[in-house]
Design a protein around this motif. Structure first.
Motif, short mmCIF file in Angstrom:
data_model
loop_
_atom_site.label_atom_id
_atom_site.label_comp_id
_atom_site.label_asym_id
_atom_site.label_seq_id
_atom_site.Cartn_x
_atom_site.Cartn_y
_atom_site.Cartn_z
N LEU A 66 0.81 -1.21 0.00
CA LEU A 66 0.00 0.00 0.00
C LEU A 66 0.85 1.27 0.00
N THR A 67 2.15 1.13 0.24
CA THR A 67 3.05 2.28 0.18
C THR A 67 3.76 2.35 -1.16
N LEU A 68 4.39 1.25 -1.55
CA LEU A 68 5.23 1.27 -2.75
C LEU A 68 4.41 1.22 -4.04
N ALA A 69 3.25 0.56 -4.04
CA ALA A 69 2.44 0.50 -5.26
C ALA A 69 1.92 1.89 -5.66
N PRO A 70 1.29 2.66 -4.75
CA PRO A 70 0.88 4.01 -5.16
C PRO A 70 2.07 4.91 -5.48
N PHE A 71 3.14 4.82 -4.69
CA PHE A 71 4.31 5.65 -4.95
C PHE A 71 4.94 5.31 -6.29
N PHE A 146 14.51 0.88 -2.61
CA PHE A 146 14.95 1.61 -3.79
C PHE A 146 15.09 0.67 -4.99
N ALA A 147 15.65 -0.51 -4.77
CA ALA A 147 15.82 -1.47 -5.87
C ALA A 147 14.45 -1.92 -6.38
N VAL A 148 13.52 -2.20 -5.47
CA VAL A 148 12.19 -2.63 -5.88
C VAL A 148 11.49 -1.52 -6.66
N ILE A 211 -3.09 -1.44 -10.52
CA ILE A 211 -3.71 -2.75 -10.33
C ILE A 211 -2.67 -3.86 -10.46
N LEU A 212 -1.77 -3.76 -11.43
CA LEU A 212 -0.74 -4.78 -11.60
C LEU A 212 0.26 -4.75 -10.45
N LEU A 213 0.58 -3.56 -9.95
CA LEU A 213 1.54 -3.48 -8.84
C LEU A 213 0.97 -4.05 -7.55
N MET A 214 -0.32 -3.94 -7.35
CA MET A 214 -0.92 -4.48 -6.13
C MET A 214 -0.76 -5.99 -6.04
N GLY A 215 -0.66 -6.66 -7.18
CA GLY A 215 -0.47 -8.11 -7.18
C GLY A 215 0.93 -8.53 -7.58
N GLU A 216 1.87 -7.58 -7.61
CA GLU A 216 3.22 -7.88 -8.07
C GLU A 216 3.92 -8.87 -7.14
N PHE A 217 4.65 -9.79 -7.75
CA PHE A 217 5.39 -10.81 -6.98
C PHE A 217 6.85 -10.88 -7.38
N LEU A 218 7.13 -10.92 -8.67
CA LEU A 218 8.47 -11.23 -9.15
C LEU A 218 9.49 -10.15 -8.79
N ILE A 219 9.17 -8.90 -9.06
CA ILE A 219 10.13 -7.82 -8.83
C ILE A 219 10.51 -7.71 -7.35
N PRO A 220 9.56 -7.70 -6.40
CA PRO A 220 9.97 -7.68 -4.99
C PRO A 220 10.77 -8.92 -4.59
#
Length: 283
Positions: A66-71, A146-148, A211-220
């Protein structure tokens, strides 16, 4: 009556596909969320709210998402809008197609390979080594927020650029000429003409990326190194490793509810700001 019947017949295939592929699986997830974990892992039918009461144990994953996806969405917009503006309004038409292809080129390569490239760039032998060689001391970039964030913006930037570009490219240039003829300086013309008319593209790009970032898995998982967890990583852990399907379903249902509320508020805000209709913003 005949027109109404024709409409229903045309909508039936898409409606059936939507019901079978989205609504029905979501109903199963909701049912699972009220169950319990079997001793050996899996699901036991029950009706309890214990899984929802246990949601705070995954608070870090929710907070990171909820922090990194909107940012990340806002940062991608801040980078994509000037690029899309240049492509649509300033670029030479002879080179415009080539420049658009260059924007899309990263999608021709697997996100997995691109993430491995960023692991090397942000790893100890990449940018940190260059920074140390320049005399700025040792710095750690990989396995950090920062990397994520870097991987998120790089990976989803084309999805933000293209809708904004389409919206700007369709803009009637005569409106800008009229604003100039009436004495409006370039900045005022941009704020009162260009920006409001490009809001549908901005809304679409932000929706796609968020919407895609809220379900992101691979990059993190790859750039966060297990230290920056998203809800997607928590779901993989719950379903595939700890095999706590009931708790995983509760987390998934909570994620869907958060997205529904967030998207609804966002669409309301966009309508208030620029009169963007739902059907236009979701084009």
């Amino acid at each position: 009556m005949q027109r109404r019947l024709s409409t229903w017949l045309l909508l039936a295939p898409a409606g059936l596909w939507f019901a079978v592929m989205l609504v029905l699986p979501l109903c199963f997830v909701v049912v699972f969320s009220f169950g319990e974990r079997e001793a050996a892992g899996g699901y036991v039918p029950a009706f309890t709210l214990a899984q929802y009461a246990n949601l705070p144990s995954r608070g870090t994953a929710f907070l990171n998402t909820l922090t990194l996806a909107p940012f990340g969405t806002v940062l991608a917009l801040l980078i994509a809008y000037p690029l899309a503006y240049f492509l649509a309004m300033r670029a030479d038409p002879k080179w415009r197609t080539l420049l658009l292809i260059l924007v899309i080129v990263p999608f021709w390569t697997s996100i997995l390979i691109r993430s491995y490239a960023w692991i090397f760039i942000l790893g100890g032998q990449g940018l940190p080594a260059v920074i140390a060689w320049l005399g700025f001391g040792s710095v750690r970039l990989i396995n950090t927020p920062f990397a994520v964030m870097t991987g998120i913006v790089y990976g989803y930037l084309p999805l933000m650029v293209l809708p904004v570009y389409v919206s700007l490219e369709r803009l009637d240039k005569r409106l800008l000429e009229a604003a100039a003829d009436l004495g409006a300086p370039p900045l005022r013309s941009f704020l009162q003409v260009t920006l409001p008319l490009s809001l549908p593209g901005v809304a679409t790009g932000c929706m796609l990326v968020f919407i895609l970032l809220m379900g992101e898995f691979l990059i993190p998982a790859m750039l966060g190194g297990g230290k920056v967890f998203f809800i997607g990583n928590a779901l993989v852990d719950l379903f595939l490793q700890s095999r706590n399907w009931a708790f995983g379903a509760a987390v998934a249902v909570t994620l869907v509810l958060i997205m529904l509320v967030t998207v609804s508020l966002y669409m309301w805000l966009m309508r208030r700001m620029g009169g963007v209709r739902d059907d236009v913003a979701l084009m």
